[in-house]
Scaffold this active site. Structure first.
Site, PDB file in Angstrom:
ATOM      1  N   CYS A  39      13.923 -10.897   0.332  1.00  0.00           N
ATOM      2  CA  CYS A  39      14.517 -11.636  -0.572  1.00  0.00           C
ATOM      3  C   CYS A  39      15.101 -10.678  -1.403  1.00  0.00           C
ATOM      4  O   CYS A  39      15.184  -9.404  -1.541  1.00  0.00           O
ATOM      5  CB  CYS A  39      13.480 -12.446  -1.101  1.00  0.00           C
ATOM      6  N   ARG A  96      13.897 -22.673 -10.447  1.00  0.00           N
ATOM      7  CA  ARG A  96      12.680 -22.661  -9.634  1.00  0.00           C
ATOM      8  C   ARG A  96      11.388 -22.457 -10.239  1.00  0.00           C
ATOM      9  O   ARG A  96      10.650 -22.825  -9.522  1.00  0.00           O
ATOM     10  CB  ARG A  96      12.927 -21.390  -8.516  1.00  0.00           C
ATOM     11  N   ARG A 138       9.440  -7.768   1.379  1.00  0.00           N
ATOM     12  CA  ARG A 138       8.237  -8.712   1.483  1.00  0.00           C
ATOM     13  C   ARG A 138       7.637  -8.968   2.780  1.00  0.00           C
ATOM     14  O   ARG A 138       7.841 -10.349   2.997  1.00  0.00           O
ATOM     15  CB  ARG A 138       8.473  -9.956   0.592  1.00  0.00           C
ATOM     16  N   PRO A 139       7.263  -8.211   3.507  1.00  0.00           N
ATOM     17  CA  PRO A 139       6.551  -8.640   4.906  1.00  0.00           C
ATOM     18  C   PRO A 139       5.333  -9.564   4.906  1.00  0.00           C
ATOM     19  O   PRO A 139       4.823  -9.621   3.502  1.00  0.00           O
ATOM     20  CB  PRO A 139       6.214  -7.138   5.515  1.00  0.00           C
ATOM     21  N   ILE A 140       4.811 -10.070   5.795  1.00  0.00           N
ATOM     22  CA  ILE A 140       3.406 -10.728   5.583  1.00  0.00           C
ATOM     23  C   ILE A 140       2.488 -10.208   6.823  1.00  0.00           C
ATOM     24  O   ILE A 140       1.589 -11.077   7.113  1.00  0.00           O
ATOM     25  CB  ILE A 140       3.919 -12.239   5.926  1.00  0.00           C
TER      26      ILE A 140
HETATM   27  N1  EPU Z   1       3.223  -7.219   0.690  1.00  0.00           N
HETATM   28  C1  EPU Z   1       3.109  -6.514   2.044  1.00  0.00           C
HETATM   29  N2  EPU Z   1       2.611  -7.085   3.239  1.00  0.00           N
HETATM   30  C2  EPU Z   1       2.022  -8.486   2.987  1.00  0.00           C
HETATM   31  C3  EPU Z   1       1.976  -8.989   1.827  1.00  0.00           C
HETATM   32  C4  EPU Z   1       2.562  -8.226   0.877  1.00  0.00           C
HETATM   33  O1  EPU Z   1       3.630  -5.207   2.413  1.00  0.00           O
HETATM   34  O2  EPU Z   1       1.564  -9.078   4.208  1.00  0.00           O
HETATM   35  C5  EPU Z   1       3.695  -6.252  -0.368  1.00  0.00           C
HETATM   36  C6  EPU Z   1       4.885  -6.965  -0.711  1.00  0.00           C
HETATM   37  O3  EPU Z   1       6.058  -6.650  -0.048  1.00  0.00           O
HETATM   38  C7  EPU Z   1       4.715  -6.732  -2.229  1.00  0.00           C
HETATM   39  C8  EPU Z   1       3.286  -6.324  -2.562  1.00  0.00           C
HETATM   40  O4  EPU Z   1       2.781  -6.103  -1.225  1.00  0.00           O
HETATM   41  O5  EPU Z   1       5.488  -5.309  -2.177  1.00  0.00           O
HETATM   42  C9  EPU Z   1       2.553  -7.561  -3.376  1.00  0.00           C
HETATM   43  O6  EPU Z   1       3.021  -8.696  -2.784  1.00  0.00           O
HETATM   44  P1  EPU Z   1       2.458 -10.078  -2.889  1.00  0.00           P
HETATM   45  O7  EPU Z   1       2.177 -10.402  -1.469  1.00  0.00           O
HETATM   46  O8  EPU Z   1       1.204  -9.921  -3.840  1.00  0.00           O
HETATM   47  O9  EPU Z   1       3.555 -11.172  -3.483  1.00  0.00           O
HETATM   48  P2  EPU Z   1       3.544 -12.545  -2.959  1.00  0.00           P
HETATM   49  O10 EPU Z   1       2.163 -13.157  -3.085  1.00  0.00           O
HETATM   50  O11 EPU Z   1       4.585 -12.888  -1.779  1.00  0.00           O
HETATM   51  C10 EPU Z   1       2.933 -13.465  -5.508  1.00  0.00           C
HETATM   52  C11 EPU Z   1       4.074 -14.353  -6.514  1.00  0.00           C
HETATM   53  C12 EPU Z   1       5.075 -13.840  -6.826  1.00  0.00           C
HETATM   54  C13 EPU Z   1       4.484 -12.403  -7.814  1.00  0.00           C
HETATM   55  C14 EPU Z   1       3.838 -11.412  -6.632  1.00  0.00           C
HETATM   56  C15 EPU Z   1       3.008 -10.424  -7.269  1.00  0.00           C
HETATM   57  C16 EPU Z   1       3.606 -16.739  -5.455  1.00  0.00           C
HETATM   58  C17 EPU Z   1       4.101 -18.019  -4.963  1.00  0.00           C
HETATM   59  N3  EPU Z   1       4.508 -15.782  -5.664  1.00  0.00           N
HETATM   60  O12 EPU Z   1       4.084 -13.177  -4.223  1.00  0.00           O
HETATM   61  O13 EPU Z   1       5.844 -14.266  -7.796  1.00  0.00           O
HETATM   62  O14 EPU Z   1       5.745 -11.642  -8.232  1.00  0.00           O
HETATM   63  O15 EPU Z   1       2.563 -12.343  -6.025  1.00  0.00           O
HETATM   64  O16 EPU Z   1       2.158 -10.817  -8.392  1.00  0.00           O
HETATM   65  O17 EPU Z   1       2.645 -16.608  -5.962  1.00  0.00           O
HETATM   66  C18 EPU Z   1       7.724 -15.322  -9.118  1.00  0.00           C
HETATM   67  O18 EPU Z   1       6.769 -16.162  -9.529  1.00  0.00           O
HETATM   68  O19 EPU Z   1       8.625 -14.771  -9.848  1.00  0.00           O
HETATM   69  C19 EPU Z   1       7.064 -14.295  -7.869  1.00  0.00           C
HETATM   70  C20 EPU Z   1       8.138 -13.699  -7.354  1.00  0.00           C
END
Ligand code: EPU
Length: 423
Positions: free
Chosen positions: A122, A402, A127-129
């Site tokens: 994005c 959003r 942002r992988p999962i």
């Molecule tokens: N990451 C990985 N692998 C994964 C998951 C994450 O490499 O399986 C990496 C991401 O690419 C990133 C880091 O780990 O570099 C942290 O990502 P995280 O998973 O914590 O982010 P998220 O859960 O996708 C949530 C919020 C975001 C916020 C981040 C960090 C929600 C719905 N979204 O995203 O909110 O920036 O945590 O605090 O809770 C926003 O509201 O504007 C927003 C982007």
């Protein structure tokens, strides 16, 4: 398309109520799918992402509806997941909102299968999962990627020990929601400690889940056979609160964010104090005033309790008017500096090198037409516009819609000259 028109230069003064937190409401809405009865979620903000999530749940067959606010209270969203028939999140929804992936854990736990479009990158990063999938596989789910979809299935999830390789907020939330109905005990290690994870754990507990350790990096979940419906009030939005307080500080005003919880805003409030703003915790909220110059300070984003990445863009706008030199280091996302080019168009002096932006404060910014690129970047442009001399137009504010509920109304009530118009 809607745009914001802002006439800058007016100090914002007054009190403003903070809405419920988007990033707490979304996982809590997903968690409603785990219950054997309806769940009522109080204080869900009316936002584009929330509407998208409602569509996602409805399309799966869940029954979703708003209950009117009673006695001046807050609006309530009612979700009954027992009517769900199609455990699937399609590409058209996932591509507009990555948080759709939050249904994966609950669907596997409650229905034994899920088909979710794999989210792509994005605006702010790849942002992988992988951590979500690794965790669910450790609980016994078998998953495969077919035609851009993750297809996962399991009989009943089985408790396991999972160590996240990095701190992931929605990853921790997905695993927490999966583990509550798993057989046996799950140890989640290196968990995200964000307040939204804590809010989710509290809501799951209100449904009968057995969880310990939320808010630390080590969470223990003892699986139960079933969960019941509940009524739960979602926490106040700390990022909206922080944005409104910064609007007060950047304009040299005096803003009280009602309902803001200082305990979850620590890192930001400390930096605001360091910058010369007068921060006080008052009954029912947090108040910020600024009359002197803005001291330039350095910030480095980090997982909670560090400085939140979701406040980085807004804080950078503030630092653009600092009295010296400030380093803004983004450590969570690899591409979260899209606001820099727009701020420069207002006269800001910012040099980016890798994950660090070096901001040299200028005495004033001047209004300009600007393009919003993502949610928090949009908010930073609005803040800059409020402080700038002259007129600013922020285009593509659908990004902002959003995650900010009636932002223009809230800012207007504080004295800002801002209006939404159709281009
Ligand atoms: N990451 C990985 N692998 C994964 C998951 C994450 O490499 O399986 C990496 C991401 O690419 C990133 C880091 O780990 O570099 C942290 O990502 P995280 O998973 O914590 O982010 P998220 O859960 O996708 C949530 C919020 C975001 C916020 C981040 C960090 C929600 C719905 N979204 O995203 O909110 O920036 O945590 O605090 O809770 C926003 O509201 O504007 C927003 C982007």
């Amino acid at each position: 398309m809607d745009i914001f028109q802002i006439q800058g230069g007016t100090p914002l003064n007054g009190a403003v109520r903070v809405s419920g937190a988007k990033n707490a409401a979304l996982p809590i809405m997903a968690a409603a799918l785990l219950a054997d009865g309806p769940v009522e979620i109080v204080g869900v903000p009316r936002l584009r992402d929330i509407n998208t999530f409602c569509t996602l749940l409805s399309r799966m067959g869940a029954t979703v509806g708003w209950l009117p606010a009673v006695d001046g209270g807050r609006e309530t969203l009612r979700i009954d997941g027992t009517t769900l028939t199609r455990p699937e999140a399609t590409y058209d929804l996932v591509k507009t909102m990555r948080a759709s992936v939050l249904v994966l854990g609950p669907l596997l736990a409650r229905h034994g299968s899920a088909r979710i479009s794999m989210p792509g990158g994005c605006a702010i990063g790849a942002r992988p999962i992988d951590q979500h999938l690794k965790g669910l596989e450790a609980l016994g789910a078998i998953s495969a990627l077919a035609e851009g979809y993750i297809e996962a299935a399991v009989g009943r999830l089985k408790g396991a020990t999972i160590r996240f390789d990095l701190c992931t907020v929605t990853g921790t939330e997905n695993l927490l929601m999966a583990a509550v109905l798993a057989e046996g005990t799950t140890h989640l290690k290196n968990c995200a400690r964000e307040p939204e994870v804590v809010d989710l754990a509290r809501m799951l507990r209100a449904m009968g889940a057995d969880i310990e350790g939320e808010g630390t990096d080590d969470i223990v979940v003892r699986g139960v056979d079933s969960l019941h419906g509940c009524r739960y009030e979602v926490m106040a939005d700390r990022i909206e609160a922080g944005t409104l307080l910064l609007a007060g500080a950047i304009t040299g005003g005096d803003v009280l964010a009602e309902g803001a919880d200082a305990r979850v805003l620590d890192a930001l409030l400390e930096k605001m104090s360091e910058s010369g703003a007068d921060v006080s915790v008052v009954p029912g909220g947090v108040r910020v005033r600024r009359s002197g110059s803005i001291r330039s300070v350095n910030v480095k984003t980090a997982p909670h309790p560090g400085f939140p990445t979701d406040m980085q863009a807004q804080f950078m706008a503030y630092m653009c008017l600092g009295d010296g030199f400030s380093l803004v280091n983004e450590t969570i996302f690899e591409n979260r500096f899209m606001h820099v080019a727009e701020l420069r168009r207002m006269g800001a002096k910012i040099e980016v090198s890798g994950s660090t932006a070096a901001v040299t404060g200028v005495p004033k910014l001047s209004g300009a037409p600007l393009m919003a690129t993502d949610l928090r970047a949009s908010a930073s442009l609005v803040l800059a516009g409020l402080a700038a001399a002259g007129r600013t137009e922020v285009l593509r504010i659908y990004h902002l819609d959003r995650g900010y509920e009636k932002l223009e109304d809230k800012l207007s009530a504080l004295g800002a000259r801002i209006s939404r118009v159709q281009e």
